[in-house]
Design a protein around this motif. Structure first.
Motif, mmCIF file in Angstrom:
data_model
loop_
_atom_site.group_PDB
_atom_site.id
_atom_site.type_symbol
_atom_site.label_atom_id
_atom_site.label_comp_id
_atom_site.label_asym_id
_atom_site.label_seq_id
_atom_site.Cartn_x
_atom_site.Cartn_y
_atom_site.Cartn_z
ATOM 1 N N MET A 1 2.071 -5.943 -2.824
ATOM 2 C CA MET A 1 1.446 -4.993 -1.767
ATOM 3 C C MET A 1 2.108 -5.061 -0.486
ATOM 4 O O MET A 1 2.285 -3.890 0.323
ATOM 5 C CB MET A 1 -0.026 -5.562 -1.910
ATOM 6 C CG MET A 1 -0.932 -4.435 -0.875
ATOM 7 S SD MET A 1 -2.712 -5.003 -0.895
ATOM 8 C CE MET A 1 -2.222 -6.515 0.238
ATOM 9 N N LEU A 2 2.424 -6.186 0.112
ATOM 10 C CA LEU A 2 2.860 -6.318 1.542
ATOM 11 C C LEU A 2 4.082 -5.742 1.411
ATOM 12 O O LEU A 2 4.455 -5.041 2.634
ATOM 13 C CB LEU A 2 2.839 -7.844 1.835
ATOM 14 C CG LEU A 2 1.535 -8.575 2.231
ATOM 15 C CD1 LEU A 2 1.730 -10.136 2.442
ATOM 16 C CD2 LEU A 2 0.624 -7.966 3.288
ATOM 17 N N LYS A 3 5.107 -5.996 0.419
ATOM 18 C CA LYS A 3 6.480 -5.511 0.540
ATOM 19 C C LYS A 3 6.548 -3.865 0.456
ATOM 20 O O LYS A 3 7.142 -3.257 1.252
ATOM 21 C CB LYS A 3 7.006 -5.981 -0.758
ATOM 22 C CG LYS A 3 8.625 -5.661 -0.872
ATOM 23 C CD LYS A 3 9.180 -6.244 -2.149
ATOM 24 C CE LYS A 3 8.565 -5.377 -3.271
ATOM 25 N NZ LYS A 3 9.514 -5.852 -4.491
ATOM 26 N N SER A 4 5.327 -3.238 0.008
ATOM 27 C CA SER A 4 5.713 -1.715 -0.092
ATOM 28 C C SER A 4 4.557 -1.242 0.864
ATOM 29 O O SER A 4 4.684 -0.103 1.262
ATOM 30 C CB SER A 4 4.859 -1.123 -1.411
ATOM 31 O OG SER A 4 3.666 -1.819 -1.750
ATOM 32 N N THR A 5 3.755 -1.979 1.571
ATOM 33 C CA THR A 5 2.986 -1.387 2.404
ATOM 34 C C THR A 5 2.934 -1.710 4.161
ATOM 35 O O THR A 5 3.100 -0.856 4.775
ATOM 36 C CB THR A 5 1.406 -1.847 2.098
ATOM 37 O OG1 THR A 5 1.112 -1.363 0.748
ATOM 38 C CG2 THR A 5 0.182 -1.165 3.118
ATOM 39 N N ALA A 6 2.929 -3.134 4.141
ATOM 40 C CA ALA A 6 3.159 -3.574 5.369
ATOM 41 C C ALA A 6 4.619 -3.437 6.138
ATOM 42 O O ALA A 6 5.368 -4.477 6.233
ATOM 43 C CB ALA A 6 2.703 -5.065 5.568
ATOM 44 N N THR A 7 5.000 -2.156 6.756
ATOM 45 C CA THR A 7 6.466 -2.156 7.048
ATOM 46 C C THR A 7 6.670 -2.965 8.455
ATOM 47 O O THR A 7 7.794 -3.178 8.571
ATOM 48 C CB THR A 7 6.719 -0.613 7.361
ATOM 49 O OG1 THR A 7 5.380 -0.028 8.243
ATOM 50 C CG2 THR A 7 6.479 0.178 6.014
ATOM 51 N N ALA A 8 5.680 -3.051 9.023
ATOM 52 C CA ALA A 8 5.791 -3.988 10.432
ATOM 53 C C ALA A 8 5.743 -5.491 10.335
ATOM 54 O O ALA A 8 5.650 -6.343 11.195
ATOM 55 C CB ALA A 8 4.824 -3.558 11.557
#
Length: 503
Positions: A145-152
């Motif tokens: 989830m973080l890899k695809s969502t949290a771009t910053a």
């Protein structure tokens, strides 16, 4: 070279300024202390999203209100009460795909720069299927989830355990070889019946002592596989104990580990334990763990900001062997403190002692714990109340059996990288996020925890101390009378036996 001489040094508070943070396991013991420290010491932090699910009929909004209303947040409430509004509940379930989160909530996390993964099942006797879902699948789902969502994203800290590879009794700050392929287990978790997985546990785990350490060890391998895709670090706490300094001394909210042992002994319920009295338990204060987690994320997002395939940063949050607590000394000291500030709801005089002799243990278990519990339950039932002591003793014994592997073995932990986290801080950050550990935790640290444990965990107000002392005096008198009666009966029995034999 000291951090303050570095030209590009970014302070810890600056790192978290305007940063949105995502936390799983924020309602747990370590999670609460972590949230409190972030809000109090990083006042300009952004929002803190806390994953939680409804529990016992309470909504996540009600649960977050309950979270920030506990005594742990009293200091923050006085100094900067408005900061509590930065805690934002997010509905989810770590055992479900995408952590059970709604699409709109996942999108809200797009601006998250730091994530802490604390959620896990800490039950040692969980079925393997449950442990896989809680400890391995949740880690994988979070990273995806973080890899695809949290771009910053600047840093992700996975909180493991110092006992993730318990076959190594000297634990270095590095990853150990996997016992199995975690991806295969994730694929198998829904294909096989729970009983089938449990039957395969010994073979799959290479005889790991329980499903908790086994799956936590494999969760570290998940981190290793994602180390080049997200900025990861691992923190491994040993046995997490009450606070040593912040925000108050001695705060704890659970009966796990030594706390439960001391409380049950203080209530007069536990009278013996099967363990080597000279063995030591490696306990680490929870506020030290929280600071380690905060600094691990800071270092990963600043000094170690370049994502690479270099070895994953691993931090053992533990004490030295000399600082750890010897069981006998801990229990003896505890007995002294319990006589000074006894619990008002004690059932009997605090006493007893551990033993390393199995036969003696079971004899003492029966005579001093099981038999009195059985007799008192009969009295309670005769009085029209619901008996509970035998059930409680069964639960205590079950916990003792589950923990037996850990109390009968000892570990030493390398903490060079953890200690280095303090060394690289500038003077201001060191004052706020550094820590000092005494030469032994059995001294002032242990003693100062009794009043907070009594006050906050046992819900025993200070006004009850005089009553508790009078009650203890009565119980001591009753115990001595019983001892005299038993000794008298034994003398009479021996005399009659001898006398009848001489006729």
């Amino acid at each position: 070279m000291a951090a303050q001489s570095e030209i590009n040094y970014e302070s810890v508070t600056d790192f978290y300024t305007n940063s949105d943070v995502f936390i799983t396991g924020g309602t747990g013991f370590v999670g609460k202390v972590l949230i409190e420290k972030l809000l109090r010491s990083c006042p300009d932090i952004g929002r803190i999203f806390v994953l939680m699910r409804g529990k016992r009929g309470k909504s996540i909004e009600a649960r977050v209100d309950e979270l920030v209303s506990c005594h742990l947040f009293d200091r923050l409430r006085k100094e900067n009460g408005s900061a509590l509004g930065k805690v934002v509940p997010v509905f989810g379930d770590i055992t479900q795909p995408r952590l059970g989160m709604y699409t709109e909530d996942i999108e809200r996390l797009s601006g998250v720069t730091v994530a802490f993964h604390l959620a896990a099942s800490v039950r040692f006797d969980d079925p393997l299927q449950d442990a896989i879902k809680n400890n391995i699948c949740s880690t994988y789902e979070l990273f995806e989830m973080l890899k695809s969502t949290a771009t910053a994203l600047r840093a992700v800290v996975h909180v493991s355990t110092a006992y993730s590879n318990p076959e190594n009794q000297y634990v270095e700050e590095k990853l150990y070889p996997p016992k199995y392929d975690w991806r295969t287990l994730v694929q198998a978790v829904d294909r096989y019946e729970p009983q089938t997985l449990d039957a395969l546990m010994k073979k799959l785990s290479q005889n790991s002592p329980n499903t908790y350490t086994y799956t936590k060890g494999l969760a570290e391998q998940v981190c290793n596989d994602y180390r080049s895709e997200i900025p990861l670090a691992i923190v491994r706490p040993s046995v997490v104990l009450f606070t040593i300094q912040e925000p108050m001394v001695g705060w704890v909210d659970n009966f796990n580990g030594p706390t439960g042992m001391m409380v049950s002994a203080g209530l007069g319920i536990t009278r013996t334990a099967y363990l080597p009295p000279k063995n030591r338990i490696n306990g680490i204060p929870v506020d030290v763990v929280a600071k380690t987690i905060i600094l691990a994320a800071w270092k990963r997002g600043t000094i170690d900001q370049q994502i690479s395939t270099s070895p994953l940063p691993v931090y053992n949050s533990a004490v030295t062997y000399e600082q750890s607590m010897e069981y006998k000394e801990m229990l003896d000291r505890g007995k002294e403190y319990l006589y000074e500030v006894p619990f008002s709801r004690m059932l009997w005089v605090p006493g007893g002692a551990p033993t390393d002799w199995l036969i003696i243990y079971y004899l003492k278990l029966f005579l001093t714990m099981v038999l009195p519990a059985f007799l008192l339950d009969l009295v309670i039932k005769a009085a029209g109340q619901k008996p509970f002591l035998m059930k409680l003793q069964s639960k205590i014994h079950g916990s003792e059996v589950v923990l037996r592997y850990f109390v009968r073995n000892e570990w030493e932990f390398d903490t060079k990288q953890t200690n280095n986290l303090i060394d690289i801080l500038d003077a201001k950050d060191r004052k706020t996020f550094g820590w000092y550990m005494p030469k032994s935790l059995t001294g002032t640290y242990l003693e100062s925890a009794y009043i907070p444990i009594r006050r906050y965990l046992m819900k025993d107000s200070d006004e009850t101390i005089p009553y508790a002392k009078r009650k203890l005096a009565r119980l001591i008198l009753a115990e001595r009378i019983i001892q005299l009666i038993v000794c008298g009966l034994m003398v009479v029995g021996i005399w009659r036996t001898a006398y009848s034999g001489s006729l």
